[in-house]
Design a protein around this motif. Structure first.
Motif, mmCIF file in Angstrom:
data_model
loop_
_atom_site.group_PDB
_atom_site.id
_atom_site.type_symbol
_atom_site.label_atom_id
_atom_site.label_comp_id
_atom_site.label_asym_id
_atom_site.label_seq_id
_atom_site.Cartn_x
_atom_site.Cartn_y
_atom_site.Cartn_z
ATOM 1 N N TRP A 35 0.841 -1.201 0.000
ATOM 2 C CA TRP A 35 0.000 0.000 0.000
ATOM 3 C C TRP A 35 0.874 1.248 0.000
ATOM 4 O O TRP A 35 0.621 2.193 -0.767
ATOM 5 C CB TRP A 35 -0.935 -0.018 1.208
ATOM 6 N N LEU A 36 1.905 1.275 0.843
ATOM 7 C CA LEU A 36 2.810 2.429 0.877
ATOM 8 C C LEU A 36 3.527 2.596 -0.461
ATOM 9 O O LEU A 36 3.720 3.725 -0.934
ATOM 10 C CB LEU A 36 3.828 2.271 2.005
ATOM 11 N N ALA A 37 3.907 1.488 -1.056
ATOM 12 C CA ALA A 37 4.598 1.557 -2.347
ATOM 13 C C ALA A 37 3.679 2.111 -3.430
ATOM 14 O O ALA A 37 4.112 2.923 -4.260
ATOM 15 C CB ALA A 37 5.115 0.180 -2.742
ATOM 16 N N THR A 38 2.423 1.710 -3.420
ATOM 17 C CA THR A 38 1.514 2.212 -4.450
ATOM 18 C C THR A 38 1.207 3.693 -4.251
ATOM 19 O O THR A 38 0.884 4.385 -5.212
ATOM 20 C CB THR A 38 0.192 1.427 -4.479
ATOM 21 N N MET A 39 1.342 4.172 -3.019
ATOM 22 C CA MET A 39 1.145 5.605 -2.777
ATOM 23 C C MET A 39 2.316 6.426 -3.317
ATOM 24 O O MET A 39 2.130 7.559 -3.746
ATOM 25 C CB MET A 39 0.985 5.885 -1.272
ATOM 26 N N SER A 40 3.508 5.858 -3.287
ATOM 27 C CA SER A 40 4.683 6.607 -3.736
ATOM 28 C C SER A 40 5.039 6.352 -5.199
ATOM 29 O O SER A 40 5.732 7.152 -5.812
ATOM 30 C CB SER A 40 5.884 6.284 -2.857
ATOM 31 N N LEU A 41 4.574 5.249 -5.773
ATOM 32 C CA LEU A 41 4.929 4.936 -7.163
ATOM 33 C C LEU A 41 4.449 5.964 -8.180
ATOM 34 O O LEU A 41 5.204 6.295 -9.087
ATOM 35 C CB LEU A 41 4.419 3.552 -7.550
ATOM 36 N N SER A 45 7.028 7.397 -10.930
ATOM 37 C CA SER A 45 6.947 6.922 -12.314
ATOM 38 C C SER A 45 6.151 7.830 -13.240
ATOM 39 O O SER A 45 5.959 7.491 -14.402
ATOM 40 C CB SER A 45 6.343 5.515 -12.335
ATOM 41 N N SER A 46 5.675 8.970 -12.755
ATOM 42 C CA SER A 46 4.897 9.842 -13.636
ATOM 43 C C SER A 46 5.785 10.357 -14.770
ATOM 44 O O SER A 46 6.862 10.882 -14.550
ATOM 45 C CB SER A 46 4.304 11.008 -12.852
ATOM 46 N N GLY A 47 5.342 10.129 -15.965
ATOM 47 C CA GLY A 47 6.087 10.549 -17.146
ATOM 48 C C GLY A 47 7.248 9.636 -17.502
ATOM 49 O O GLY A 47 7.977 9.907 -18.445
ATOM 50 N N ALA A 48 7.442 8.558 -16.746
ATOM 51 C CA ALA A 48 8.551 7.643 -17.010
ATOM 52 C C ALA A 48 8.190 6.700 -18.157
ATOM 53 O O ALA A 48 7.022 6.470 -18.461
ATOM 54 C CB ALA A 48 8.884 6.838 -15.768
ATOM 55 N N HIS A 49 9.211 6.179 -18.783
ATOM 56 C CA HIS A 49 9.041 5.201 -19.851
ATOM 57 C C HIS A 49 8.364 3.959 -19.293
ATOM 58 O O HIS A 49 8.507 3.625 -18.119
ATOM 59 C CB HIS A 49 10.422 4.850 -20.417
ATOM 60 N N ALA A 54 7.598 -0.772 -15.554
ATOM 61 C CA ALA A 54 7.574 -2.227 -15.383
ATOM 62 C C ALA A 54 8.636 -2.672 -14.382
ATOM 63 O O ALA A 54 8.371 -3.545 -13.529
ATOM 64 C CB ALA A 54 7.785 -2.922 -16.725
ATOM 65 N N VAL A 55 9.813 -2.082 -14.451
ATOM 66 C CA VAL A 55 10.879 -2.425 -13.511
ATOM 67 C C VAL A 55 10.478 -2.034 -12.091
ATOM 68 O O VAL A 55 10.706 -2.786 -11.139
ATOM 69 C CB VAL A 55 12.214 -1.752 -13.922
ATOM 70 N N LEU A 56 9.863 -0.857 -11.946
ATOM 71 C CA LEU A 56 9.384 -0.436 -10.626
ATOM 72 C C LEU A 56 8.329 -1.401 -10.088
ATOM 73 O O LEU A 56 8.336 -1.740 -8.907
ATOM 74 C CB LEU A 56 8.822 0.984 -10.686
ATOM 75 N N ALA A 59 9.974 -4.484 -8.886
ATOM 76 C CA ALA A 59 10.638 -4.220 -7.607
ATOM 77 C C ALA A 59 9.634 -4.238 -6.458
ATOM 78 O O ALA A 59 9.924 -4.753 -5.372
ATOM 79 C CB ALA A 59 11.374 -2.882 -7.663
ATOM 80 N N VAL A 60 8.450 -3.692 -6.692
ATOM 81 C CA VAL A 60 7.410 -3.698 -5.659
ATOM 82 C C VAL A 60 6.977 -5.134 -5.360
ATOM 83 O O VAL A 60 6.839 -5.527 -4.197
ATOM 84 C CB VAL A 60 6.204 -2.831 -6.084
ATOM 85 N N ILE A 61 6.784 -5.928 -6.393
ATOM 86 C CA ILE A 61 6.380 -7.326 -6.206
ATOM 87 C C ILE A 61 7.459 -8.094 -5.453
ATOM 88 O O ILE A 61 7.165 -8.823 -4.488
ATOM 89 C CB ILE A 61 6.075 -7.984 -7.564
ATOM 90 N N ALA A 62 8.713 -7.917 -5.849
ATOM 91 C CA ALA A 62 9.819 -8.615 -5.183
ATOM 92 C C ALA A 62 9.943 -8.190 -3.726
ATOM 93 O O ALA A 62 10.181 -9.032 -2.842
ATOM 94 C CB ALA A 62 11.123 -8.358 -5.927
ATOM 95 N N SER A 63 9.761 -6.915 -3.463
ATOM 96 C CA SER A 63 9.858 -6.459 -2.069
ATOM 97 C C SER A 63 8.693 -6.992 -1.239
ATOM 98 O O SER A 63 8.859 -7.314 -0.064
ATOM 99 C CB SER A 63 9.940 -4.936 -1.994
#
Length: 92
Positions: A35-41, A45-49, A54-56, A59-63
């Motif tokens: 939940w915290l990760a989805t608040m900060s993602l 990632s805004s405007g990111a490729h 996908a890499v982010l 990383a969230v799934i792995a963490s």
């Protein structure tokens, strides 16, 4: 009052009754991290490729997996070897 075995067709042994609350706490800890990760993602990632996004996400799934495994270990539910052996047994 009927027992769980009579009502639902299953019962829990003492070990399962001991593990279930700990598994629940580990899942809640993982959920809080996700939940915290989805608040900060979105800010990261805004405007990111899309590849960066996908890499982010990976990383969230792995963490999330790592935090869940860590709390299972800390709570004494299971160790690394037990988890790997359980996975190996289900593949065969």
């Amino acid at each position: 009052i009927r027992s769980g075995a009579e009502t639902f067709g299953f019962s829990m042994d003492a070990e399962a009754k001991w593990r279930l609350p700990r598994i629940t706490l580990a899942a809640l800890a993982m959920g809080a991290l996700l939940w915290l990760a989805t608040m900060s993602l979105p800010a990261l990632s805004s405007g990111a490729h899309s590849l960066v996004q996908a890499v982010l996400m990976l990383a969230v799934i792995a963490s999330g997996i790592a935090v869940y495994a860590l709390f299972l270990r800390l709570f004494g539910v299971t160790g690394w070897r037990e988890a790997v052996n359980a996975i190996r047994q289900t593949k065969g």
